[in-house]
Write a protein that holds these residues in place. Structure first.
Motif, PDB file in Angstrom:
ATOM      1  N   GLU A 135      10.239  64.162 -60.296  1.00 51.82           N
ATOM      2  CA  GLU A 135      10.372  63.673 -61.677  1.00 51.82           C
ATOM      3  C   GLU A 135       9.532  64.544 -62.611  1.00 51.82           C
ATOM      4  O   GLU A 135       8.454  65.000 -62.232  1.00 51.82           O
ATOM      5  CB  GLU A 135       9.887  62.227 -61.756  1.00 51.82           C
ATOM      6  N   PRO A 136       9.994  64.761 -63.860  1.00 53.79           N
ATOM      7  CA  PRO A 136       9.177  65.511 -64.821  1.00 53.79           C
ATOM      8  C   PRO A 136       7.816  64.836 -65.009  1.00 53.79           C
ATOM      9  O   PRO A 136       7.715  63.613 -65.047  1.00 53.79           O
ATOM     10  CB  PRO A 136      10.007  65.439 -66.116  1.00 53.79           C
ATOM     11  N   CYS A 137       6.779  65.635 -65.096  1.00 52.09           N
ATOM     12  CA  CYS A 137       5.391  65.186 -65.300  1.00 52.09           C
ATOM     13  C   CYS A 137       4.809  64.453 -64.096  1.00 52.09           C
ATOM     14  O   CYS A 137       3.770  63.793 -64.211  1.00 52.09           O
ATOM     15  CB  CYS A 137       5.275  64.293 -66.546  1.00 52.09           C
ATOM     16  N   GLU A 138       5.460  64.533 -62.946  1.00 49.17           N
ATOM     17  CA  GLU A 138       4.920  63.893 -61.729  1.00 49.17           C
ATOM     18  C   GLU A 138       3.631  64.600 -61.301  1.00 49.17           C
ATOM     19  O   GLU A 138       3.545  65.824 -61.335  1.00 49.17           O
ATOM     20  CB  GLU A 138       5.953  63.999 -60.604  1.00 49.17           C
ATOM     21  N   ALA A 139       2.634  63.830 -60.887  1.00 43.96           N
ATOM     22  CA  ALA A 139       1.345  64.410 -60.448  1.00 43.96           C
ATOM     23  C   ALA A 139       1.462  64.832 -58.986  1.00 43.96           C
ATOM     24  O   ALA A 139       0.925  64.186 -58.084  1.00 43.96           O
ATOM     25  CB  ALA A 139       0.239  63.387 -60.635  1.00 43.96           C
ATOM     26  N   VAL A 140       2.157  65.941 -58.743  1.00 43.84           N
ATOM     27  CA  VAL A 140       2.467  66.355 -57.367  1.00 43.84           C
ATOM     28  C   VAL A 140       1.214  66.676 -56.566  1.00 43.84           C
ATOM     29  O   VAL A 140       1.150  66.424 -55.370  1.00 43.84           O
ATOM     30  CB  VAL A 140       3.436  67.569 -57.350  1.00 43.84           C
ATOM     31  N   ASP A 164       5.459  64.618 -45.106  1.00 42.32           N
ATOM     32  CA  ASP A 164       6.554  65.429 -45.637  1.00 42.32           C
ATOM     33  C   ASP A 164       6.106  66.886 -45.770  1.00 42.32           C
ATOM     34  O   ASP A 164       5.011  67.159 -46.268  1.00 42.32           O
ATOM     35  CB  ASP A 164       6.991  64.884 -47.004  1.00 42.32           C
ATOM     36  N   ALA A 165       6.967  67.792 -45.327  1.00 43.85           N
ATOM     37  CA  ALA A 165       6.624  69.219 -45.311  1.00 43.85           C
ATOM     38  C   ALA A 165       6.286  69.739 -46.699  1.00 43.85           C
ATOM     39  O   ALA A 165       5.477  70.670 -46.844  1.00 43.85           O
ATOM     40  CB  ALA A 165       7.770  70.032 -44.725  1.00 43.85           C
ATOM     41  N   ARG A 166       6.852  69.134 -47.739  1.00 40.60           N
ATOM     42  CA  ARG A 166       6.634  69.652 -49.098  1.00 40.60           C
ATOM     43  C   ARG A 166       5.187  69.471 -49.562  1.00 40.60           C
ATOM     44  O   ARG A 166       4.689  70.274 -50.344  1.00 40.60           O
ATOM     45  CB  ARG A 166       7.604  68.971 -50.072  1.00 40.60           C
ATOM     46  N   HIS A 167       4.527  68.411 -49.078  1.00 35.67           N
ATOM     47  CA  HIS A 167       3.121  68.227 -49.426  1.00 35.67           C
ATOM     48  C   HIS A 167       2.275  69.352 -48.816  1.00 35.67           C
ATOM     49  O   HIS A 167       1.398  69.917 -49.472  1.00 35.67           O
ATOM     50  CB  HIS A 167       2.613  66.876 -48.921  1.00 35.67           C
TER      51      HIS A 167
END
Length: 375
Positions: free
Chosen positions: A46-51, A288-291
């Motif tokens: 999502e836009p502005c998500e604190a990834v 999750d691999a993306r983290h």
């Protein structure tokens, strides 16, 4: 051009081409495309998500469940490897040397199918010192070291008495003599006849690597499927790659620093992802691999491997407050005051410190009202 299209449209174009080759009906193709776009949109952030915060929490929370032991490596009882929380800390700290470095060495066909050839290659890699090959006696009366070599060990490790004598001569800088009687004996004398020199020689003779690679303490051979693979205790990637018979395309080490120096930053990034994922997976934890990929990207984005700490990523933040909140608070504030630094308050930490909304999520949206009736 396909490369100029946005990612979803590019995926759809490739799918259409594949569908024509596979003779998929139009209805089936439309269903596949709809499912694909649905999955793609679901996977987008999502836009502005604190990834960064989400990734930190997603890795940090399972980290609290990890055990802190050293395990045997994948069925190789002779080799121990650090796993669990200590290993995860090593990875994110970008340690130059892991506490238990090890390598997995795949061999070329000539060596991987023949145990004798694989064993011969293993002795080329494993370091051999004098204690492995002989008994050393200090002869005080005659001011010399007497080295009694083990004949069977010399044959097994394929090393000759002359080779050992040459290595000792180069390493010790002393007089090395091979007497005719008895067999398999080497006599070493100091250049100056003193007890101190003799004792120094006795100590130094154990430090010389007579064969193999310094730092590779042990090599274990295992048969996996139809081929033999070598596992090493210790890691020297560059030197092992120079040995004939090693398959350079399938060699691996758990030393991320070595991978970076030999293969480059992209390989180091992949190694960070692989090592962190395997460490968590071995403990039965799913992240999750993306983290993990985000952490690896942050550690390697400048072209070198940096730790997540005050000597790496956290210490290089532009914000004074963010650096001060992490560690050594007073030093950061004093240095910033002396330099006259300005904090733009763009990040999470610094906005929390000063008590205003962070610039993420709803805090990043500003509403502007148009005022009518004014010139």
């Amino acid at each position: 051009m396909l490369k100029d299209l946005p990612l979803p449209e590019k995926m759809v174009s490739v799918l259409r081409e594949d569908a024509i080759k596979a003779k998929v009906s139009k209805k089936e193709l439309e269903e596949i495309i709809d499912r694909l776009l649905e999955e793609y949109e679901y996977a987008c952030v999502e836009p502005c998500e604190a990834v960064g915060v989400v990734s930190a929490q997603s890795i940090g929370e399972p980290g609290t469940q990890m055990t802190m032991r050293t395990f045997h490596y994948a069925g190789v009882a002779e080799i121990n490897v650090t796993l669990g929380l200590p290993r995860l800390i090593e990875i994110v700290d970008a340690r130059k040397e892991p506490s238990t470095p090890m390598m997995t060495i795949a061999l070329e066909e000539e060596f991987s199918n023949d145990r004798d050839n694989a064993r011969k290659l293993a002795w080329e890699i494993q370091s051999s010192h004098i204690e492995h090959l002989a008994d050393v006696t200090t002869d005080m009366a005659n001011m010399q070291l007497v080295i009694d070599l083990h004949e069977k060990t010399l044959i097994q490790r394929d090393i000759g008495i002359d080779d050992i004598a040459d290595k000792l001569r180069d390493g010790l800088g002393a007089t090395v003599h091979i007497p005719e009687i008895p067999d398999n004996q080497i006599v070493v004398r100091p250049n100056e006849p003193s007890y101190r020199e003799l004792l120094q020689l006795a100590k130094k003779v154990h430090e010389i690597t007579l064969k193999g690679i310094e730092g590779i303490k042990r090599v274990v051979i295992r048969k996996e499927g139809d081929e033999y693979t070598l596992y090493t205790e210790g890691s020297k990637l560059q030197k092992v790659l120079e040995i004939e018979g090693v398959d350079a395309t399938r060699i691996y080490t758990n030393n991320i620093g070595e991978i970076y120096s030999v293969f480059g930053i992209e390989a180091a990034r992949n190694a960070i992802i692989h090592e962190a994922s395997e460490t968590l997976r071995e403990q039965g934890l799913t992240v999750d691999a993306r983290h993990i990929m985000l952490v690896a990207d942050i550690m390697t984005c400048d072209g070198e491997v940096k730790q997540i700490g005050r000597h790496g990523i956290s210490g290089e933040k532009a914000s004074v407050f963010a650096r001060a909140a992490f560690e050594v608070t007073v030093n950061h504030l004093l240095d910033a005051g002396m330099r006259g630094d300005v904090d733009q308050l763009n990040g999470v930490t610094e906005n929390i410190i000063v008590g205003q909304p962070i610039k993420l999520g709803t805090g990043n949206v500003h509403l502007l009202a148009k005022r009518h009736g004014l010139d």
